[in-house]
Design a protein around this motif. Structure first.
Motif, mmCIF file in Angstrom:
data_model
loop_
_atom_site.group_PDB
_atom_site.id
_atom_site.type_symbol
_atom_site.label_atom_id
_atom_site.label_comp_id
_atom_site.label_asym_id
_atom_site.label_seq_id
_atom_site.Cartn_x
_atom_site.Cartn_y
_atom_site.Cartn_z
ATOM 1 N N VAL A 188 4.853 1.027 1.776
ATOM 2 C CA VAL A 188 5.062 0.200 3.061
ATOM 3 C C VAL A 188 4.452 -0.821 2.971
ATOM 4 N N THR A 189 4.547 -1.803 3.972
ATOM 5 C CA THR A 189 4.258 -3.130 3.989
ATOM 6 C C THR A 189 2.844 -3.298 4.470
ATOM 7 N N ARG A 190 2.051 -4.158 3.974
ATOM 8 C CA ARG A 190 0.860 -4.150 4.530
ATOM 9 C C ARG A 190 0.507 -4.484 5.797
ATOM 10 N N ALA A 191 1.446 -5.224 6.680
ATOM 11 C CA ALA A 191 1.598 -5.253 7.891
ATOM 12 C C ALA A 191 1.482 -3.859 8.676
ATOM 13 N N GLU A 192 2.504 -3.005 8.111
ATOM 14 C CA GLU A 192 2.677 -1.849 8.743
ATOM 15 C C GLU A 192 1.369 -0.942 8.631
ATOM 16 N N VAL A 193 0.807 -0.786 7.502
ATOM 17 C CA VAL A 193 -0.301 -0.107 7.416
ATOM 18 C C VAL A 193 -1.538 -0.619 8.192
ATOM 19 N N GLU A 194 -1.751 -1.870 8.462
ATOM 20 C CA GLU A 194 -2.717 -2.380 9.067
ATOM 21 C C GLU A 194 -2.265 -2.093 10.654
ATOM 22 N N LEU A 225 -0.926 0.523 11.843
ATOM 23 C CA LEU A 225 -1.309 1.910 11.847
ATOM 24 C C LEU A 225 -2.819 2.188 11.971
ATOM 25 N N PHE A 226 -3.673 1.462 11.255
ATOM 26 C CA PHE A 226 -5.142 1.591 11.257
ATOM 27 C C PHE A 226 -5.395 1.085 12.791
ATOM 28 N N ASN A 227 -4.921 0.031 12.937
ATOM 29 C CA ASN A 227 -5.236 -0.698 14.491
ATOM 30 C C ASN A 227 -4.986 0.327 15.491
ATOM 31 N N GLN A 228 -4.229 1.081 15.686
ATOM 32 C CA GLN A 228 -3.335 1.672 16.516
ATOM 33 C C GLN A 228 -4.256 3.232 16.637
ATOM 34 N N ASN A 229 -4.491 3.775 15.779
ATOM 35 C CA ASN A 229 -5.036 5.104 15.540
ATOM 36 C C ASN A 229 -5.872 5.146 14.121
ATOM 37 N N PRO A 230 -7.076 4.676 14.156
ATOM 38 C CA PRO A 230 -7.932 4.357 12.947
ATOM 39 C C PRO A 230 -8.119 6.033 12.202
ATOM 40 N N GLY A 231 -8.372 7.262 12.996
ATOM 41 C CA GLY A 231 -8.569 8.223 12.554
ATOM 42 C C GLY A 231 -7.563 8.817 12.125
ATOM 43 N N LEU A 232 -6.405 8.750 12.690
ATOM 44 C CA LEU A 232 -4.959 9.285 12.142
ATOM 45 C C LEU A 232 -4.673 8.583 10.919
ATOM 46 N N ALA A 233 -5.003 7.217 10.981
ATOM 47 C CA ALA A 233 -4.565 6.276 9.885
ATOM 48 C C ALA A 233 -5.138 6.722 8.639
ATOM 49 N N GLN A 234 -6.443 7.147 8.675
ATOM 50 C CA GLN A 234 -7.415 7.461 7.600
ATOM 51 C C GLN A 234 -6.876 8.746 6.892
ATOM 52 N N ALA A 235 -6.355 9.528 7.965
ATOM 53 C CA ALA A 235 -5.984 11.082 7.249
ATOM 54 C C ALA A 235 -4.780 10.866 6.500
ATOM 55 N N VAL A 236 -3.827 9.934 7.427
ATOM 56 C CA VAL A 236 -2.437 10.037 6.601
ATOM 57 C C VAL A 236 -2.315 9.151 5.125
ATOM 58 N N PHE A 237 -3.293 8.058 5.346
ATOM 59 C CA PHE A 237 -3.322 7.195 4.343
ATOM 60 C C PHE A 237 -4.037 7.826 3.065
ATOM 61 N N PRO A 245 0.881 -1.271 -0.121
ATOM 62 C CA PRO A 245 -0.177 0.008 0.062
ATOM 63 C C PRO A 245 0.944 1.248 -0.154
ATOM 64 N N THR A 246 0.319 2.307 -0.486
ATOM 65 C CA THR A 246 0.966 3.608 -0.352
ATOM 66 C C THR A 246 0.239 4.473 0.624
ATOM 67 N N ILE A 247 1.046 5.055 1.529
ATOM 68 C CA ILE A 247 0.384 5.950 2.460
ATOM 69 C C ILE A 247 0.568 7.315 1.831
ATOM 70 N N GLY A 248 -0.174 7.990 1.471
ATOM 71 C CA GLY A 248 -0.295 9.214 0.694
ATOM 72 C C GLY A 248 0.522 10.234 1.637
ATOM 73 N N ARG A 249 0.129 10.673 2.775
ATOM 74 C CA ARG A 249 0.818 11.682 3.320
ATOM 75 C C ARG A 249 2.283 11.450 3.578
ATOM 76 N N LEU A 250 2.626 10.164 3.369
ATOM 77 C CA LEU A 250 4.393 9.913 3.605
ATOM 78 C C LEU A 250 4.732 9.885 2.302
ATOM 79 N N TYR A 251 4.085 9.917 1.356
ATOM 80 C CA TYR A 251 4.517 9.915 -0.052
ATOM 81 C C TYR A 251 5.679 8.525 -0.386
ATOM 82 N N GLY A 252 5.056 7.573 0.188
ATOM 83 C CA GLY A 252 5.865 6.387 0.044
ATOM 84 C C GLY A 252 4.880 5.231 0.103
#
Length: 386
Positions: free
Chosen positions: A282-288, A290-302, A273-280
């Motif tokens: 990452v692995t699927r495990a990393e983005v998952e 991120l969503f598990n820890q802080n869904p609101g923030l994750a949706q914003a940066v993703f 997956p691409t994390i938009g606000r990181l312009y990079g």
């Protein structure tokens, strides 16, 4: 607004996946080439003519055939399973030493483009430096192409030695600008297949200056550029090449080496997956995580909800990310574009640092952000904006 074009792929899904993106409004068309797509279709891959017809039926506004002549000068080139059926040469493929050989090759390219119903795009040689024989050969080939069609688009393809050429690059671009033509394809060729490509500050600045200069004369396509092409877009490029495979997101030598099997696509599916606000990426495990820890923030940066795990889903979201970035880069607003993208990169650096060791394994801003930011700032400084 800058448009997205899908670069060709050795896989058999160019028309279907690009067609879906075209119908959704996230890309404008495709660029086919003779190394990836056959002249006459087979049981595995559609012909170029059929692909172009299908993407036009989907609503494409752009379709191109890039002869990729510059790939013939890449070390180890050998993937000719489709190339040889295109009949692009009278003699030895890649031989452009005489005016007769150059004109014959150009005429064959133009005739095939006419047959496919696409605009003329002249062939190019691979330029390894802004001065010397490579650059001279490029200019000579352009002059021959313009003699046959003054409105053809021209293609400048070079390794990092060209794009980091400083004043010598600027002098070459000045010479090219005098040739005019109908626009430009710029291809930033990489020696290795690293993702993201390992860029130098000077070459990013060179990409920006070249895009800025040539965009004053016509449309500029940043071929195979993907996320690393955003500085070129900020500086004036009007279309950006990407895809679902690393070989569509970067033009590197290994893409044109001989394949082990005729039907091999050269590797597994790319599904990171691409994390938009990181312009990079990452692995699927990393983005998952991120969503598990802080869904609101994750949706914003993703930049949106987490998509299902799959290569097409990752690609379609990647197009959304590119589309969001490109929508903020207004064609012709050079200083405004510079400021917006510079600030985006600075924020991305901070986010990478914040997430490192928590959601993402480590801070990868050194490869995804730092050279792009520094090169962009160098360009902005030359323009008097930084």
């Amino acid at each position: 607004m800058t448009q997205v074009l899908i670069e060709d792929t050795a896989r058999n899904n160019l028309a279907s996946w690009a067609g879906e993106a075209i119908r959704s409004g996230t890309c404008a068309g495709v660029v086919v080439n003779p190394f990836c797509t056959p002249y006459i279709g087979n049981t595995y891959k559609r012909s170029a003519q059929r692909i172009i017809e299908e993407i036009r039926d989907a609503g494409a506004t752009q379709a191109w055939f890039d002869p990729m002549t510059h790939a013939l000068q890449m070390p180890g080139v050998g993937d000719f399973r489709y190339y040889e059926r295109w009949n692009l040469w009278d003699g030895e493929p890649g031989s452009l030493l005489t005016r007769g050989a150059r004109r014959d090759h150009i005429q064959r390219v133009f005739a095939l483009q006419d047959e496919l119903g696409v605009p003329h795009l002249a062939p190019a040689v691979l330029v390894n430096g802004a001065s010397g024989q490579d650059a001279l050969a490029a200019v000579t080939l352009f002059e021959d192409a313009l003699d046959l069609d003054p409105g053809t688009r021209l293609s400048l393809a070079g390794t990092r030695s060209l794009w980091r050429g400083g004043q010598e690059l600027d002098a070459l671009v000045g010479t090219l600008a005098q040739l005019r033509g109908g626009g430009w394809f710029l291809t930033f060729v990489r020696e290795t297949d690293q993702m993201p490509p390992r860029l130098e500050v000077a070459e990013v600045a060179g990409m920006c200056r070249t895009s800025r200069s040539l965009s004053q004369l016509g449309d500029v396509h940043a071929a195979f550029a993907d996320l690393s092409g955003l500085p070129a877009v900020a500086a004036g490029a009007t279309s950006l090449g990407t895809g679902w495979d690393p070989r569509q997101r970067s033009c590197f030598f290994a893409s044109y080496e001989q394949r082990a099997e005729s039907g091999s696509t050269g590797g597994g599916w790319f599904r990171r997956p691409t994390i938009g606000r990181l312009y990079g990426v990452v692995t699927r495990a990393e983005v998952e995580r991120l969503f598990n820890q802080n869904p609101g923030l994750a949706q914003a940066v993703f930049t949106g909800p987490l998509h299902p795990d799959g290569p097409k889903e990752a690609f379609l979201h990647h197009l959304d990310v590119l589309g969001w970035a490109l929508s903020n880069l207004d064609s012709g607003q050079f200083e405004q574009n510079f400021i917006w993208l510079r600030d985006q990169y600075r924020e991305a650096q901070r986010l990478w640092s914040d997430f490192a060791g928590i959601a993402v394994t480590d801070d990868r801003s050194d490869v995804w952000i730092e050279p792009l930011l520094a090169g962009l700032e160098s360009y902005g400084s030359d323009e008097g904006w930084a």
